[in-house]
Design an enzyme around this catalytic site. Structure first.
Site, PDB file in Angstrom:
ATOM      1  CG  HIS A   1      10.040 -23.861  12.778  1.00 56.73           C
ATOM      2  ND1 HIS A   1      10.189 -23.687  14.154  1.00 56.73           N
ATOM      3  CD2 HIS A   1      11.248 -24.603  12.094  1.00 56.73           C
ATOM      4  CE1 HIS A   1      11.045 -24.186  14.566  1.00 56.73           C
ATOM      5  NE2 HIS A   1      11.889 -24.645  13.605  1.00 56.73           N
TER       6      HIS A   1
ATOM      7  CB  CYS B   1       0.785  -2.180   4.755  1.00 62.65           C
ATOM      8  SG  CYS B   1       0.478  -3.081   6.275  1.00 62.65           S
TER       9      CYS B   1
ATOM     10  CG  HIS C   1       8.514 -27.920  11.283  1.00 60.80           C
ATOM     11  ND1 HIS C   1       8.086 -27.204  12.382  1.00 60.80           N
ATOM     12  CD2 HIS C   1       9.711 -27.980  11.156  1.00 60.80           C
ATOM     13  CE1 HIS C   1       9.089 -27.047  13.096  1.00 60.80           C
ATOM     14  NE2 HIS C   1      10.243 -27.798  12.305  1.00 60.80           N
TER      15      HIS C   1
ATOM     16  CB  THR D   1       2.086  -2.192  11.158  1.00 56.48           C
ATOM     17  OG1 THR D   1       0.695  -2.534  10.635  1.00 56.48           O
ATOM     18  CG2 THR D   1       1.788  -0.749  11.627  1.00 56.48           C
TER      19      THR D   1
ATOM     20  CG  ASP E   1      -0.557   0.166   2.554  1.00 54.07           C
ATOM     21  OD1 ASP E   1       0.757   0.341   2.630  1.00 54.07           O
ATOM     22  OD2 ASP E   1      -1.135   0.408   3.395  1.00 54.07           O
TER      23      ASP E   1
HETATM   24  C1  RB5 Z   1      -2.172   2.978   6.300  1.00 54.61           C
HETATM   25  O1  RB5 Z   1      -2.194   4.198   6.426  1.00 54.61           O
HETATM   26  C2  RB5 Z   1      -1.856   1.998   7.280  1.00 54.61           C
HETATM   27  O2  RB5 Z   1      -2.991   1.719   8.099  1.00 54.61           O
HETATM   28  C3  RB5 Z   1      -1.383   0.720   6.641  1.00 54.61           C
HETATM   29  O3  RB5 Z   1      -0.030   0.856   5.743  1.00 54.61           O
HETATM   30  C4  RB5 Z   1      -1.041  -0.433   7.768  1.00 54.61           C
HETATM   31  O4  RB5 Z   1      -0.138  -0.155   8.584  1.00 54.61           O
HETATM   32  C5  RB5 Z   1      -2.229  -1.176   8.073  1.00 54.61           C
HETATM   33  O5  RB5 Z   1      -2.132  -2.377   8.684  1.00 54.61           O
END
Ligand code: RB5
Length: 143
Positions: free
Chosen positions: A100, A67, A135, A69, A10
């Site tokens: 694993h 993304c 596994h 996080t 994203d």
């Molecule tokens: C986008 O702002 C953010 O929410 C997305 O990149 C991600 O971290 C969501 O889990």
């Protein structure tokens, strides 16, 4: 490994994706870039779905999702039964996700780890084989 690798991100992961695309290309690894390619805001599930489709179609055997996080995009990817997406923060988790869990997708959080850690995760993810053995039945129960 020189089988095609698909990447999708994203807007939070677009810069890191560009860096990893460049690295993979320089290493001679074929890349399937599924976007996004701008910093305009997009919805991460759409890009997780693109990657899941590319794996299903056989356009790539492994994938990278990014993304902010890594959390949202890995949750979305794991809704697909053929995807085993592992959110990794270091070389150890990336290695164990292969050994694993036979993970076929590496998820990264571009706002959580730096580019050098991401590069290290990618390198070990692509070069580590599944351990098999004990596994195998566990991974089978995931699908
Ligand atoms: C986008 O702002 C953010 O929410 C997305 O990149 C991600 O971290 C969501 O889990």
């Amino acid at each position: 490994m020189s089988e095609p690798v698909a990447l999708a991100a994203d807007h939070g992961g677009v810069e890191l994706k560009a860096l990893l695309v460049k690295d993979l290309t320089a290493a001679g690894i074929p890349v399937v870039d599924l976007g996004t390619n701008s910093t305009d805001s997009v919805d991460y599930p759409d890009f997780a779905d693109r990657l899941a489709t590319a794996l299903k179609d056989g356009r790539a055997t492994r994938g990278i999702l990014i993304c902010g996080t890594g959390i949202g995009i890995s949750i979305a990817a794991n809704r697909h039964r053929h995807v085993r997406a592992a959110l990794c923060h270091d070389e150890t988790t990336a290695r164990l996700s292969r050994q694993h869990n036979d993970a076929n997708v590496l998820a990264l959080g571009a706002r959580v780890i730096g580019p050098e850690v991401a590069r290290a995760c990618l390198k070990v993810f692509l070069s580590t084989e599944f351990d098999g053995g004990r596994h195998v039945p566990r991974v089978a129960k995931l699908g």
